[in-house]
Design a protein around this motif. Sequence first.
Motif, PDB file in Angstrom:
ATOM      1  N   PHE A  12     114.795  -3.013 -80.288  1.00  0.00           N
ATOM      2  CA  PHE A  12     114.560  -3.558 -81.587  1.00  0.00           C
ATOM      3  C   PHE A  12     114.938  -2.489 -82.674  1.00  0.00           C
ATOM      4  CE2 PHE A  12     112.324  -5.472 -78.637  1.00  0.00           C
ATOM      5  CZ  PHE A  12     112.557  -6.845 -78.842  1.00  0.00           C
ATOM      6  N   CYS A  13     114.670  -1.252 -83.010  1.00  0.00           N
ATOM      7  CA  CYS A  13     114.777  -0.535 -83.975  1.00  0.00           C
ATOM      8  C   CYS A  13     115.600   0.430 -83.623  1.00  0.00           C
ATOM      9  CB  CYS A  13     113.561   0.248 -84.627  1.00  0.00           C
ATOM     10  SG  CYS A  13     112.738   1.332 -83.455  1.00  0.00           S
ATOM     11  N   GLY A  14     116.196   0.821 -82.387  1.00  0.00           N
ATOM     12  CA  GLY A  14     117.210   1.865 -82.041  1.00  0.00           C
ATOM     13  C   GLY A  14     116.541   3.317 -81.975  1.00  0.00           C
ATOM     14  N   GLU A  15     115.383   3.540 -82.163  1.00  0.00           N
ATOM     15  CA  GLU A  15     114.820   4.632 -82.063  1.00  0.00           C
ATOM     16  C   GLU A  15     114.611   5.205 -80.821  1.00  0.00           C
ATOM     17  OE1 GLU A  15     113.902   7.193 -84.681  1.00  0.00           O
ATOM     18  OE2 GLU A  15     115.036   5.667 -86.170  1.00  0.00           O
ATOM     19  N   CYS A  37     107.262  -0.658 -83.193  1.00  0.00           N
ATOM     20  CA  CYS A  37     107.904  -2.244 -83.511  1.00  0.00           C
ATOM     21  C   CYS A  37     106.901  -3.368 -83.021  1.00  0.00           C
ATOM     22  CB  CYS A  37     109.218  -2.436 -82.609  1.00  0.00           C
ATOM     23  SG  CYS A  37     110.384  -1.922 -83.396  1.00  0.00           S
ATOM     24  N   VAL A  38     105.966  -2.983 -81.918  1.00  0.00           N
ATOM     25  CA  VAL A  38     104.905  -3.829 -81.578  1.00  0.00           C
ATOM     26  C   VAL A  38     103.842  -4.108 -82.521  1.00  0.00           C
ATOM     27  CG1 VAL A  38     102.978  -3.987 -79.797  1.00  0.00           C
ATOM     28  CG2 VAL A  38     105.134  -3.415 -79.012  1.00  0.00           C
ATOM     29  N   ASP A  39     103.525  -3.036 -83.197  1.00  0.00           N
ATOM     30  CA  ASP A  39     102.730  -3.186 -84.480  1.00  0.00           C
ATOM     31  C   ASP A  39     103.236  -4.064 -85.415  1.00  0.00           C
ATOM     32  OD1 ASP A  39     100.859  -1.323 -83.178  1.00  0.00           O
ATOM     33  OD2 ASP A  39     101.528   0.292 -84.107  1.00  0.00           O
ATOM     34  N   ASP A  40     104.617  -3.908 -85.776  1.00  0.00           N
ATOM     35  CA  ASP A  40     105.111  -4.646 -86.781  1.00  0.00           C
ATOM     36  C   ASP A  40     104.985  -6.176 -86.495  1.00  0.00           C
ATOM     37  OD1 ASP A  40     105.566  -2.407 -88.344  1.00  0.00           O
ATOM     38  OD2 ASP A  40     107.785  -2.474 -87.974  1.00  0.00           O
ATOM     39  N   PHE A  41     105.536  -6.268 -85.061  1.00  0.00           N
ATOM     40  CA  PHE A  41     105.610  -7.822 -84.909  1.00  0.00           C
ATOM     41  C   PHE A  41     104.166  -8.461 -84.641  1.00  0.00           C
ATOM     42  CE2 PHE A  41     109.813  -6.496 -82.670  1.00  0.00           C
ATOM     43  CZ  PHE A  41     110.493  -7.236 -83.385  1.00  0.00           C
ATOM     44  N   HIS A  42     103.232  -7.563 -84.340  1.00  0.00           N
ATOM     45  CA  HIS A  42     101.906  -7.929 -84.091  1.00  0.00           C
ATOM     46  C   HIS A  42     101.388  -8.292 -85.702  1.00  0.00           C
ATOM     47  CE1 HIS A  42      97.353  -7.865 -84.019  1.00  0.00           C
ATOM     48  NE2 HIS A  42      97.592  -8.376 -82.791  1.00  0.00           N
ATOM     49  N   GLU A  43     101.490  -7.614 -86.424  1.00  0.00           N
ATOM     50  CA  GLU A  43     101.320  -8.009 -87.867  1.00  0.00           C
ATOM     51  C   GLU A  43     102.120  -9.133 -88.362  1.00  0.00           C
ATOM     52  OE1 GLU A  43     101.824  -5.868 -92.477  1.00  0.00           O
ATOM     53  OE2 GLU A  43     102.407  -4.814 -90.861  1.00  0.00           O
TER      54      GLU A  43
END
Length: 129
Positions: A12-15, A37-43
């Motif tokens: 998702f972010c490429g990191e 990314c999981v945290d961002d999607f959860h938010e």
Amino acid sequence: MTVTREGRICSFCGEPGGPGTDLPLVGGLGAQVCARCVDDFHEMLHDEDLMAAARSAFPWESMTDAELLATLPMIMASAEQNTAFAHEWVDLLRTRQVSWAEIGRALGVSRQAAWERFARKSGDKGATA
């Protein structure tokens, strides 16, 4: 044959993440997602305004040409990661003595087509059943 997360990137972010990094990765079928990314999607999933914004437009619709071009290598890296994962998966199947015919059947192609796509990378020269 062990399939690992070492050297993987977040799809998702490429990191880069996984073992030996500060960025844990989880996932399957080649796609990996980092904890951020999981945290961002959860938010986003739990905030009506963020969800409404996400539903209204695709991010690339507001990106400049330079931003689109800068994202293209990350998209290709994710695609290459999925291709490498498919090769690892076939290698795993071959170490379990699964035939090229069975692999081809699972992919909807002939035994020969499966072998031509995957054997050269895995080093498996056996084109038997």
